[in-house]
Design a protein around this motif. Structure first.
Motif, mmCIF file in Angstrom:
data_model
loop_
_atom_site.group_PDB
_atom_site.id
_atom_site.type_symbol
_atom_site.label_atom_id
_atom_site.label_comp_id
_atom_site.label_asym_id
_atom_site.label_seq_id
_atom_site.Cartn_x
_atom_site.Cartn_y
_atom_site.Cartn_z
ATOM 1 N N HIS A 124 1.251 -1.001 -0.417
ATOM 2 C CA HIS A 124 0.202 0.191 -0.047
ATOM 3 C C HIS A 124 0.456 1.107 0.193
ATOM 4 O O HIS A 124 0.757 1.736 0.841
ATOM 5 C CB HIS A 124 -0.920 -0.047 1.078
ATOM 6 C CG HIS A 124 -1.640 -1.688 1.059
ATOM 7 N ND1 HIS A 124 -2.936 -1.578 0.149
ATOM 8 C CD2 HIS A 124 -1.648 -2.017 1.674
ATOM 9 C CE1 HIS A 124 -3.346 -2.572 0.055
ATOM 10 N NE2 HIS A 124 -3.499 -2.895 1.543
ATOM 11 N N ASP A 129 0.608 4.968 -6.195
ATOM 12 C CA ASP A 129 0.045 5.167 -6.301
ATOM 13 C C ASP A 129 -0.340 5.653 -7.348
ATOM 14 O O ASP A 129 -1.143 5.543 -8.462
ATOM 15 C CB ASP A 129 -1.519 5.479 -5.120
ATOM 16 C CG ASP A 129 -1.691 4.549 -3.790
ATOM 17 O OD1 ASP A 129 -1.673 3.335 -4.320
ATOM 18 O OD2 ASP A 129 -1.887 4.918 -3.483
ATOM 19 N N GLU A 135 -5.090 -0.813 -14.590
ATOM 20 C CA GLU A 135 -5.005 -2.894 -13.971
ATOM 21 C C GLU A 135 -3.463 -3.414 -14.639
ATOM 22 O O GLU A 135 -3.249 -3.552 -15.300
ATOM 23 C CB GLU A 135 -6.160 -3.390 -13.564
ATOM 24 C CG GLU A 135 -7.153 -2.773 -12.324
ATOM 25 C CD GLU A 135 -6.991 -2.201 -11.452
ATOM 26 O OE1 GLU A 135 -6.721 -3.613 -10.797
ATOM 27 O OE2 GLU A 135 -7.128 -1.445 -11.491
ATOM 28 N N SER A 445 -9.904 6.493 -6.172
ATOM 29 C CA SER A 445 -11.578 5.172 -4.903
ATOM 30 C C SER A 445 -10.794 4.424 -4.176
ATOM 31 O O SER A 445 -11.121 4.028 -2.500
ATOM 32 C CB SER A 445 -12.231 5.552 -5.005
ATOM 33 O OG SER A 445 -13.081 4.473 -6.052
ATOM 34 N N SER A 446 -9.597 3.821 -4.494
ATOM 35 C CA SER A 446 -9.034 2.788 -3.675
ATOM 36 C C SER A 446 -7.997 3.411 -3.067
ATOM 37 O O SER A 446 -7.054 2.299 -2.516
ATOM 38 C CB SER A 446 -8.840 1.966 -4.515
ATOM 39 O OG SER A 446 -7.561 2.905 -5.957
ATOM 40 N N GLU A 448 -5.119 4.540 -0.521
ATOM 41 C CA GLU A 448 -5.225 4.527 0.943
ATOM 42 C C GLU A 448 -5.392 6.596 1.263
ATOM 43 O O GLU A 448 -5.350 6.765 2.447
ATOM 44 C CB GLU A 448 -3.790 4.504 1.048
ATOM 45 C CG GLU A 448 -3.648 2.758 1.122
ATOM 46 C CD GLU A 448 -5.481 2.040 1.635
ATOM 47 O OE1 GLU A 448 -4.993 2.412 2.827
ATOM 48 O OE2 GLU A 448 -5.661 1.228 0.655
ATOM 49 N N GLY A 455 -9.586 3.778 0.302
ATOM 50 C CA GLY A 455 -9.355 2.001 0.302
ATOM 51 C C GLY A 455 -10.625 1.084 -0.626
ATOM 52 O O GLY A 455 -10.529 0.159 -0.638
ATOM 53 N N GLN A 456 -11.518 1.962 -1.343
ATOM 54 C CA GLN A 456 -12.954 1.584 -0.997
ATOM 55 C C GLN A 456 -12.997 0.422 -2.707
ATOM 56 O O GLN A 456 -11.122 0.167 -3.187
ATOM 57 C CB GLN A 456 -14.297 2.585 -1.719
ATOM 58 C CG GLN A 456 -13.741 3.637 -1.233
ATOM 59 C CD GLN A 456 -14.645 4.722 -1.946
ATOM 60 O OE1 GLN A 456 -15.526 4.620 -3.051
ATOM 61 N NE2 GLN A 456 -14.383 6.066 -1.340
ATOM 62 N N LYS A 457 -12.959 -1.121 -3.121
ATOM 63 C CA LYS A 457 -12.800 -2.312 -3.530
ATOM 64 C C LYS A 457 -13.300 -1.966 -4.653
ATOM 65 O O LYS A 457 -12.740 -1.547 -5.857
ATOM 66 C CB LYS A 457 -13.161 -3.655 -2.985
ATOM 67 C CG LYS A 457 -12.231 -3.925 -2.093
ATOM 68 C CD LYS A 457 -13.065 -5.182 -1.782
ATOM 69 C CE LYS A 457 -11.772 -6.076 -0.306
ATOM 70 N NZ LYS A 457 -12.832 -6.652 0.938
ATOM 71 N N THR A 458 -14.536 -0.793 -4.592
ATOM 72 C CA THR A 458 -15.527 -0.288 -5.743
ATOM 73 C C THR A 458 -16.066 0.704 -5.734
ATOM 74 O O THR A 458 -16.303 0.932 -4.220
ATOM 75 C CB THR A 458 -16.744 -1.027 -6.449
ATOM 76 O OG1 THR A 458 -17.433 -1.514 -5.377
ATOM 77 C CG2 THR A 458 -15.950 -2.458 -6.952
ATOM 78 N N ASP A 468 -12.291 8.596 -10.178
ATOM 79 C CA ASP A 468 -11.614 7.032 -11.071
ATOM 80 C C ASP A 468 -11.223 7.010 -12.438
ATOM 81 O O ASP A 468 -10.110 7.316 -12.899
ATOM 82 C CB ASP A 468 -12.357 6.442 -10.121
ATOM 83 C CG ASP A 468 -11.668 5.980 -9.160
ATOM 84 O OD1 ASP A 468 -11.552 7.025 -8.182
ATOM 85 O OD2 ASP A 468 -12.664 4.833 -8.772
#
Lengths: 545, 266
Positions: A124, A129, A135, A445-446, A448, A455-458, A468
């Motif tokens: 992290h 970032d 991805e 949104s993901s 930290e 740290g949102q997954k979606t 995003d």
């Protein structure tokens, strides 16, 4: 009687002399300045606070360095570099015969190791970032000892500039992150009190005369939360500069020595507050509903008199803030946007439309809960404490009770990053670069550092999904116009949704002792010591130039 | 000495009365911000000028005195009661328990209490009103500041228990609560009172220390500690001597407490 008085005195003097001899070599120069808190980490990949960033800058060796004055990239550990056509891969040719501070040799394997660690999703890394435009995995190809190609899953704009933040770590040193390639290494760490950084004996850089840099032998970083005491120490000559001054200290120092202070105009840093929107936070559901309501956030924003904050708290050395990009950043700032105007009546109307009602001078929500929340900020920062007190009075005018809580910094960080046990927070954002790409670690949104809901997954909301998409899009195209459009749109969304309620952009205020030479103050951080290896103290100036 | 005590008591009385009548005497509410007039000099409207947010300093001093002067004795009462209980338990229990109690006392004495208070405060709920927050702060100070007093109480209780008049009382058939209430407590009273008076300035200064760190009384409630934070603006002080009013009042009040306390001890 006399003898018994003299003997202990002689012993004391001898002890003092021994202590002095132990603390610094004869003739050694020592630069002193203050950091606001104990650094959270010495791992350069995990840096996300100001104090750790200072240590990283002073100790970390980077492949390329951004010249803070000319804003051009300069070769450091890489003698040259090339980016492929679509901006997804970069090849560095590395400097040879370079060693870490502990004597370990530097090679392309160290760069590969650093990149692998940086992009490890389990680490992290906030610095990492900025490299995540798409991805996928990052690959490295080492060719010999001094050539490496790093390939990313997608194009990254300003790819080479991002390496200004990446301090190279040794793959083999037993000292791990404490073995460094920068001008200094951490020689002593007295937690909460001070850090001593000694000159790296293996630092590769030399001046045109062949003298090894840096000129200054040692840097002492005193941990000093209290900015007034920092200013007092500056006026007494106990420290050599203040990188960033608050308005009150600036005015005080200006009245004594106007030649030592500098107001460079509106800077890149902002002060903002935000509400905790983390779904898993231990807040009651009705408060989560307030904080996730756009109308509520906008009403709070409209109820704050930003002009008063500028005039009273910052003595005019600030501007009402508009967005996450300061007006000082002329290219990227969205000129169409204006600061949210103070309008408490409009705020009340918006709250009424959202089901809030005023009863006996207190605002209540639809279910009858009185609107009351706490605002945390770090203790010792007088500007923030004053802003909080002014916001408290502004919100009282629309029937909202605000409880201001000052916490020591570690407790505050613990609450906003781990336990999420807080309601609203007032802090500042430090910008290191003009390019908004470096703020990926906040806006994705993901990420930290996506403070209101990290740290949102979606993405939790459609507008965060849009941010995003836009941020990834701007980070993966080389078309400057398209990038500008994307970043403008992100600013509009943030202006409309107000996940961060931007309050003010502070002016860049600093103070420098006349004893420190070769200083070229810049708007970008670190304003005063960005050319640390070139700085000289006192009579050393003659030999340095 | 009597005259000094009288003067001290009169001064403390005046300070107490004026703080009780703060709502009548204060020209403005302590939290009202005259934003067009920050850092103002002394005037008829603002007898001690205004602070950096434009709040009337005289009003804040009156209300701040109320907070510090009323809550510090409350904290002193808590710590004295705790000291009496813990010191008493140590003497009246068996040797093993006494050693355990005294070890705990020594542990409390050796703890860096300021950091302990800061840590405990950081763990408390955030959403509390300023008044509740200040009550919690003083309650914390009171419940952590008993150790020194407990040692004194313990030593004095042991001395009294071994004294002739207690032996005589026991021989006359006094036991348990009657012995404690009729003979021990009246003789322990001067020590307890002295500990109470000593603790008051200690707690006032402790809250001041916390406030100077920014961890004392929450905004907008004033206290002596929060008012003293203004004095950190080092270079402006010479131009604004009226900023020293809170410091002068604090020093005068603490000194008066000491004078009153010395007479009490005498």
């Amino acid at each position: 009687m006399k003898l018994s008085w003299i003997r202990p005195s002689l012993v004391t003097i001898a002890a003092l002399m021994a202590a002095c001899a132990a603390s610094a070599a004869p003739g050694a120069s020592e630069l002193r300045f203050c950091i606001g808190a104990q650094p959270k980490t010495f791992n350069p990949l995990l840096v996300d606070d100001d104090a750790s960033e200072t240590v990283r800058y002073l100790t970390g060796g980077v492949l390329v360095r951004l010249d803070r004055n000319s804003q051009k990239l300069l070769p450091e550990l890489a003698t040259s570099w090339t980016i492929n056509r679509d901006g997804s891969a970069i090849t560095f040719v590395l400097r040879e015969n370079v060693r870490f501070s502990d004597g370990t040799s530097f090679s392309a394997d160290d760069v590969a190791y650093t990149m692998q660690k940086l992009m490890d999703p389990n680490l992290h890394s906030p610095t990492g970032d900025a490299f995540r435009s798409r991805e996928g995995t990052v690959s490295t190809k080492v060719v010999g000892k001094s050539r490496i190609t790093v390939t990313f899953p997608g194009p990254i704009v300003g790819l080479d500039r991002l390496f200004d933040q990446v301090a190279i770590m040794s793959a083999t040193s037993p000292k791990k992150e404490m073995a460094v390639l920068g001008p200094y290494y951490v020689s002593e760490n007295k937690a909460g009190a001070y850090l001593l950084l000694d000159r790296n004996p293996n630092y590769w850089k030399h001046d045109p005369g062949g003298r090894q840099l840096p000129y200054i032998d040692r840097v002492r970083l005193d941990v000093q939360q209290n900015r007034d005491i920092e200013a007092l120490r500056m006026s007494r000559g106990e420290i050599d500069f203040i990188n960033s001054l608050n308005a009150e200290s600036f005015e005080a120092l200006k009245s004594k020595a106007p030649q030592d202070v500098l107001d460079a105009g509106v800077g890149l840093d902002s002060e903002q507050m935000w509400f905790n929107q983390v779904p898993a936070s231990p807040l009651p559901d009705y408060k989560k509903a307030w904080f996730t309501s756009n109308s509520f956030r906008r009403a709070i924003s409209s109820s704050i008199r930003r002009d008063d904050l500028v005039r009273v708290v910052f003595k005019g050395h600030a501007q009402p803030a508009v967005s996450f990009i300061s007006p000082a950043n002329k290219f990227w700032f969205n000129q169409k946007l204006q600061p949210h105007a103070f309008d408490s009546q409009a705020a009340l109307r918006a709250l009424n439309a959202d089901g809030f009602q005023m009863q006996n001078g207190t605002l209540h929500d639809r279910a009858g809960h009185p609107v009351e929340f706490s605002l945390i900020t770090n203790a010792g920062n007088k500007d923030r404490e004053r802003m909080a007190a002014m916001i408290q009075q502004d919100l009282a005018a629309i029937g909202i009770r605000l409880n201001v809580v000052t916490l020591d910094f570690p407790s505050l960080i613990e609450r906003i990053t781990r336990t999420f046990n807080y309601e609203a927070c007032l802090l500042g954002l430090v910008n290191d670069d003009l390019d908004p790409n470096t703020q990926m670690n906040i806006w994705l949104s993901s990420a930290e550092n996506h403070q209101w809901n990290p740290g949102q997954k979606t993405p939790a909301t459609p507008w965060e999904a849009e941010i995003d998409r836009l941020m990834r899009e701007q980070a993966s195209t080389l078309d400057a116009k398209k990038r500008k459009q994307d970043v403008d749109r992100v600013q509009e969304i943030v202006w409309e949704q107000q996940p961060f309620i931007y309050l003010v952009n502070k002016n860049a205020l600093s103070a420098v002792s006349p004893n420190l030479h070769n200083v070229h103050p810049a708007v970008l951080r670190p304003q005063i010591y960005w050319n640390i290896d070139q700085l000289t103290l006192g009579n050393e100036v003659a030999t340095a130039h | 000495m009597k005259r000094a005590r009288l003067l001290a008591v009169v001064f403390l009385g005046l300070v107490t009365v004026s703080s009780v009548l703060a709502s009548v005497l204060a020209p403005a509410h302590y939290s009202h911000q005259f934003r067009d007039d920050p850092d103002a000099a002394c005037s008829w409207h603002h007898p001690l000028g205004t602070d950096d947010l434009g709040r009337d300093r005289f009003s804040r001093l009156l209300y701040g005195t109320r907070v510090s002067l009323f809550l510090a004795p409350a904290a002193a009462l808590i710590s004295t009661i705790l000291a009496a209980l813990i010191g008493g338990i140590a003497v009246f229990s068996n040797k093993w328990a006494e050693q355990a109690v005294m070890s705990v006392t020594d542990l409390f004495l050796s703890l860096p209490w300021l950091f302990l208070v800061i840590t405990i405060r950081a763990l408390l709920p955030l959403n509390v009103a300023p008044l509740t927050s200040v009550i919690i702060t003083f309650a914390l100070l009171g419940s952590l500041g008993w150790a020194g007093a407990a040692r004194v109480v313990c030593a004095d209780t042991r001395r009294l228990c071994e004294s002739d008049f207690m032996l005589h009382a026991r021989a006359s058939g006094f036991t348990g609560f009657r012995l404690l209430w009729r003979h021990l407590l009246p003789n322990l009273r001067p020590v307890l009172l002295a500990q109470f008076w000593i603790s008051i300035p200690v707690f006032i200064l402790s809250e001041t220390n916390l406030s100077i760190l920014g961890l004392g009384v929450a905004e907008p409630l004033p206290s002596w500690g929060s008012l003293l934070r203004e004095l950190e603006g080092f270079s402006l002080l010479s131009a604004r001597p009226w900023q020293f009013a809170s410091l002068i009042l604090l020093v005068a009040t603490v000194s008066c407490f000491h004078v009153a306390m010395q007479s009490e001890e005498a």
